[in-house]
Design a protein around this motif. Structure first.
Motif: not given
Length: 256
Positions: A50-60, A73-77, A235-243
């Motif tokens: 989730h952290t990585v996904n947030l950062a992907a859409s927020d440059p700041g 690293n936090d979590g198995k994802g 939504v977020g987990n598949p988005f992360f894997v695709a990226r």
């Protein structure tokens, strides 16, 4: 940041722009202690999918995470993401596992500790619980996470004499708050701890241990809070894997 080569490997694992430092739990504690002891204030962030996904859409927010002195690293994802990129993390260093180890170290070393985040009643109960759980731990103050004036809260933390600041306001608020205000608080080390205070007090119930071991705690949280969590996971987990797969195709693996 100068680490001993015996503690931190020369390379970091960069996942979608975020530079993680791959460490065992023991080495993470050594690195955290060295950060506490250095002259300049330092930040430790835990980053999950989730952290990585947030950062992907927020440059700041991406810049805030990249400014962290240590990103764990936090979590198995995130561990899966590293494997897809041809690398591995030695341990899952999620906040609910690492934070108790940090508190134990704080009790042993005499680090005055301040808890920031959650509701007023929750953070106060969390302070009582951890103070009882770790003999010798000095809790010098608490403040809830509904902050109206950063300067007032920073002043209260500075006046408390805190050296360790645990900030549990969720992503991206906690990392952004620490990046803006840590120096003003006078604390030596600020760590983002997510929902740790809520978990400690039972406000949020953790998944059974077997679900944590196999990496499906997210299913438990989705079941408990579907309205809040469905977008993060469904939504977020598949988005992360695709990226991450796109990063692999482009040749992104491990950075120095």
């Amino acid at each position: 940041l100068a680490y001993s080569p015996l503690v931190v490997p020369a390379s970091r694992i960069e996942i979608l722009g975020i530079p993680f430092t791959p460490l065992t739990a023991d080495d993470a504690l050594v690195a955290i202690e060295r950060l506490y002891e250095r002259a300049e204030p330092a930040t430790v962030f835990h980053a999950n999918v989730h952290t990585v996904n947030l950062a992907a859409s927020d440059p700041g927010y991406m810049e805030v995470l990249r400014s962290g002195d240590l990103v764990l690293n936090d979590g198995k994802g995130v561990m899966l993401g590293a494997r897809l990129l041809g690398s591995r993390f030695p341990h899952d260093l999620n906040g609910n596992f690492v934070t108790p180890l940090v508190l134990e170290r704080a009790a042993e070393r005499g680090w005055p500790t301040f808890l920031l985040g959650a509701r007023p009643d929750v953070v106060e109960r969390a302070a009582d619980l951890v103070a009882g759980r770790y003999p010798g731990l000095e809790i010098v103050g608490t403040h809830h996470g509904y902050i109206k004036d950063d300067a007032d809260v920073s002043r209260a933390i500075r006046d408390s004499g805190a050296g360790l600041l645990l900030c549990g306001m969720g992503n991206p608020n906690q990392e952004s708050w620490l990046a803006r205000n840590l120096r003003a608080t006078g604390a030596r080390l600020g760590i983002g701890v997510g929902a740790f205070f809520d978990f400690q007090t039972g406000e949020i119930r953790r998944a059974p241990a077997w679900m944590n071991r196999v990496g499906i705690e997210w299913i438990h949280r989705l079941f408990k809070e579907p309205a809040r969590m469905w977008r993060r996971y469904i939504v977020g987990n598949p988005f992360f894997v695709a990226r991450v797969l796109r990063q692999r195709v482009r040749g992104g693996r491990v950075t120095s």
